[in-house]
Design an enzyme around this catalytic site. Sequence first.
Site, PDB file in Angstrom:
ATOM      1  N   CYS A 139      44.154  49.833  34.926  1.00 29.28           N
ATOM      2  CA  CYS A 139      45.411  49.769  34.182  1.00 29.28           C
ATOM      3  C   CYS A 139      45.616  51.028  33.335  1.00 29.28           C
ATOM      4  CB  CYS A 139      45.438  48.534  33.269  1.00 29.28           C
ATOM      5  SG  CYS A 139      45.374  46.990  34.186  1.00 29.28           S
ATOM      6  N   ARG A 196      49.312  42.913  39.740  1.00 24.06           N
ATOM      7  CA  ARG A 196      50.113  44.136  39.516  1.00 24.06           C
ATOM      8  C   ARG A 196      51.436  43.991  40.255  1.00 24.06           C
ATOM      9  NH1 ARG A 196      46.197  47.433  37.324  1.00 24.06           N
ATOM     10  NH2 ARG A 196      44.101  46.731  37.884  1.00 24.06           N
TER      11      ARG A 196
END
Length: 270
Positions: free
Chosen positions: A100, A183
């Site tokens: 991330c 995601r």
Amino acid sequence: MPVFGLVNNYIVKGFTLVAKVEKIIYFTKWTKFLTLYEIKTRITMEQCYNSNSQWSMPRIGDQAPEFRAMTTHGKLNFPGDYVGKWKILFSHPADFTPVCTTEFIAFANMQKEFEALNTQIVGLSVDSLSSHIAWVRNIKEKIEWEGSKDVEIGFPIIVDISKKVSTLYGMIMPGESNNSCIRAVFFIDPTDKIRAIIYYPLNLGRNFEEIKRVIIGLQTSDAHDVAMPANWQPGKDVVLHYPVTTDDAKARVAQEGIKCHEWYLCSKKL
Ligand code: BEZ
């Protein structure tokens, strides 16, 4: 005594989904153990339902579900705060995690390019406001990644501890993770319609050049009423929609500036 059943690893009570079972053995040891297991999993299943107790999974062509939320830039009314703009709403699994962090640096580095495409970026995870703020500061102050340092995360990050927004947008996929988002990337046009969706799993970082290509492709398609062939890149030839009448099929083959490989596969430069 309610009637329970088992369908594709899901326990159902009447027509209602109750819980997911991992092992049928729980079913044979019905009494106390199953009750405990049922309560534990019901909590995770509920995270996938919207306020009408329906499985929430917005699709391409739907209007973007509306919500209000707190972000690192203050209160957000989505999509109402972005009148006339394209929006990219994306989720990430967790703050202070390696993939991330690299994604945020990549997205922040491209933010100006997206703004030049009339596109606003909005991030989201199920972390708290203080976690988001601390992580963004940490990235700027401490992280150097592939030549990027001192990176300012210039887009808002939604605080979704309650999982309200991630549930509304189907960003939690229990098969991948019960308690964090996968995601997801939602591409939303200026009329607030969802135009494309991309999902990635936890362990694979996104390709942000592809995200930019999708925005440019959608905008090009809208502006010129054309479609994009496989592996299209901005500046490359586009294709014409398939003809819907025999006259149209005949006319396009003879048209100047259009290259027809066959009557239904014609390309042109813009
Ligand atoms: C990551 O960003 O590295 C990550 C986050 C959650 C699960 C797996 C990987």
